[in-house]
Design a protein around this motif. Sequence first.
Motif, mmCIF file in Angstrom:
data_model
loop_
_atom_site.group_PDB
_atom_site.id
_atom_site.type_symbol
_atom_site.label_atom_id
_atom_site.label_comp_id
_atom_site.label_asym_id
_atom_site.label_seq_id
_atom_site.Cartn_x
_atom_site.Cartn_y
_atom_site.Cartn_z
ATOM 1 N N ARG A 101 5.201 9.622 -4.223
ATOM 2 C CA ARG A 101 4.615 8.241 -3.516
ATOM 3 C C ARG A 101 5.215 7.804 -2.213
ATOM 4 O O ARG A 101 6.394 7.459 -2.500
ATOM 5 C CB ARG A 101 4.253 7.193 -4.351
ATOM 6 C CG ARG A 101 2.813 6.671 -4.426
ATOM 7 C CD ARG A 101 2.465 5.979 -5.698
ATOM 8 N NE ARG A 101 2.602 6.565 -6.994
ATOM 9 C CZ ARG A 101 1.405 6.766 -7.481
ATOM 10 N NH1 ARG A 101 0.422 6.654 -7.134
ATOM 11 N NH2 ARG A 101 1.670 7.303 -8.649
ATOM 12 N N GLY A 141 -6.679 4.492 -7.432
ATOM 13 C CA GLY A 141 -6.807 5.019 -6.080
ATOM 14 C C GLY A 141 -7.896 5.410 -5.529
ATOM 15 O O GLY A 141 -8.958 5.347 -5.922
ATOM 16 N N ARG A 178 0.681 5.850 -0.747
ATOM 17 C CA ARG A 178 -0.155 6.941 -0.679
ATOM 18 C C ARG A 178 0.687 8.388 -1.305
ATOM 19 O O ARG A 178 1.624 8.101 -1.234
ATOM 20 C CB ARG A 178 -0.791 7.550 0.647
ATOM 21 C CG ARG A 178 0.404 7.862 1.755
ATOM 22 C CD ARG A 178 -0.178 8.045 3.085
ATOM 23 N NE ARG A 178 0.592 8.627 3.961
ATOM 24 C CZ ARG A 178 0.713 8.554 5.145
ATOM 25 N NH1 ARG A 178 -0.501 8.248 5.931
ATOM 26 N NH2 ARG A 178 1.624 9.026 5.942
ATOM 27 N N TRP A 219 0.776 -1.085 -0.063
ATOM 28 C CA TRP A 219 0.058 -0.054 -0.122
ATOM 29 C C TRP A 219 0.887 1.018 0.123
ATOM 30 O O TRP A 219 1.983 1.197 0.935
ATOM 31 C CB TRP A 219 -0.989 0.131 1.089
ATOM 32 C CG TRP A 219 -2.112 -0.681 1.015
ATOM 33 C CD1 TRP A 219 -2.391 -2.242 1.678
ATOM 34 C CD2 TRP A 219 -3.436 -0.679 0.384
ATOM 35 N NE1 TRP A 219 -3.552 -2.417 1.151
ATOM 36 C CE2 TRP A 219 -4.244 -1.379 0.599
ATOM 37 C CE3 TRP A 219 -3.591 0.586 -0.388
ATOM 38 C CZ2 TRP A 219 -5.607 -1.335 0.006
ATOM 39 C CZ3 TRP A 219 -4.705 0.848 -0.792
ATOM 40 C CH2 TRP A 219 -5.966 -0.331 -0.827
ATOM 41 N N ALA A 269 -4.557 11.886 1.846
ATOM 42 C CA ALA A 269 -3.910 11.337 0.570
ATOM 43 C C ALA A 269 -4.736 10.478 -0.295
ATOM 44 O O ALA A 269 -5.721 10.184 0.076
ATOM 45 C CB ALA A 269 -2.400 10.665 1.072
ATOM 46 N N THR A 270 -4.029 10.383 -1.399
ATOM 47 C CA THR A 270 -4.664 9.209 -2.221
ATOM 48 C C THR A 270 -4.063 7.911 -2.050
ATOM 49 O O THR A 270 -2.717 8.001 -2.140
ATOM 50 C CB THR A 270 -4.725 9.632 -3.705
ATOM 51 O OG1 THR A 270 -5.361 11.097 -3.836
ATOM 52 C CG2 THR A 270 -5.317 8.681 -4.705
ATOM 53 N N TYR A 271 -4.619 7.023 -1.738
ATOM 54 C CA TYR A 271 -3.950 5.913 -1.563
ATOM 55 C C TYR A 271 -4.052 4.718 -2.490
ATOM 56 O O TYR A 271 -5.085 4.532 -3.517
ATOM 57 C CB TYR A 271 -4.811 5.051 -0.201
ATOM 58 C CG TYR A 271 -4.187 5.610 1.150
ATOM 59 C CD1 TYR A 271 -4.881 7.259 1.341
ATOM 60 C CD2 TYR A 271 -3.336 5.104 2.119
ATOM 61 C CE1 TYR A 271 -4.464 7.668 2.377
ATOM 62 C CE2 TYR A 271 -3.233 5.699 3.104
ATOM 63 C CZ TYR A 271 -3.798 6.905 3.563
ATOM 64 O OH TYR A 271 -3.050 7.629 4.621
ATOM 65 N N ASP A 317 -2.655 11.865 7.415
ATOM 66 C CA ASP A 317 -2.994 11.030 6.598
ATOM 67 C C ASP A 317 -3.797 10.978 5.303
ATOM 68 O O ASP A 317 -4.047 10.319 4.378
ATOM 69 C CB ASP A 317 -3.673 9.574 7.416
ATOM 70 C CG ASP A 317 -2.764 9.213 8.569
ATOM 71 O OD1 ASP A 317 -3.591 9.229 9.675
ATOM 72 O OD2 ASP A 317 -1.692 8.800 8.354
ATOM 73 N N GLN A 344 -9.508 8.054 -2.425
ATOM 74 C CA GLN A 344 -8.797 9.258 -1.673
ATOM 75 C C GLN A 344 -9.437 9.043 -0.173
ATOM 76 O O GLN A 344 -10.570 8.770 0.329
ATOM 77 C CB GLN A 344 -9.776 10.609 -2.274
ATOM 78 C CG GLN A 344 -9.682 11.715 -1.461
ATOM 79 C CD GLN A 344 -8.133 12.227 -1.555
ATOM 80 O OE1 GLN A 344 -7.464 12.043 -2.731
ATOM 81 N NE2 GLN A 344 -7.725 13.021 -0.464
#
Length: 125
Positions: A45, A118, A38, A36, A92-94, A90, A120
Amino acid sequence: QVQLVESGGGLVQAGGSLRLSCKSLSLPLEHYAVGWFRQVPGKGREALSCIGTGGESTYYSDAVKGRFTIARDDAQDTIYLEMNNLKSEDTATYYCQLDPECGIIRRGVRPGDYWGQGTQVTVSS
């Protein structure tokens, strides 16, 4: 081509929880380690966690250790990221991606070029 789809993001208050899912649409995940990541706009990234085949080995970055838990359900070809005690940072786009031997988070191996759309995550303070 590997096709991984992330889901489960949303808006949550600081201190809250979310569970992200990463589902493979193109191949069974049981033979692959998956990580994973983000990203926030303007930054690179960030590798967060990785789970090895069989789920026996897990790795976490210092930023999420103790708050996030990675798990896998190979019957569903899905990798999960349980996120607790979320903080504003935290947000972010994951993303998820195959990560052979969890080399990206363990040794700084360069990630592959393909990324899904991703999901969000927005944490309000």
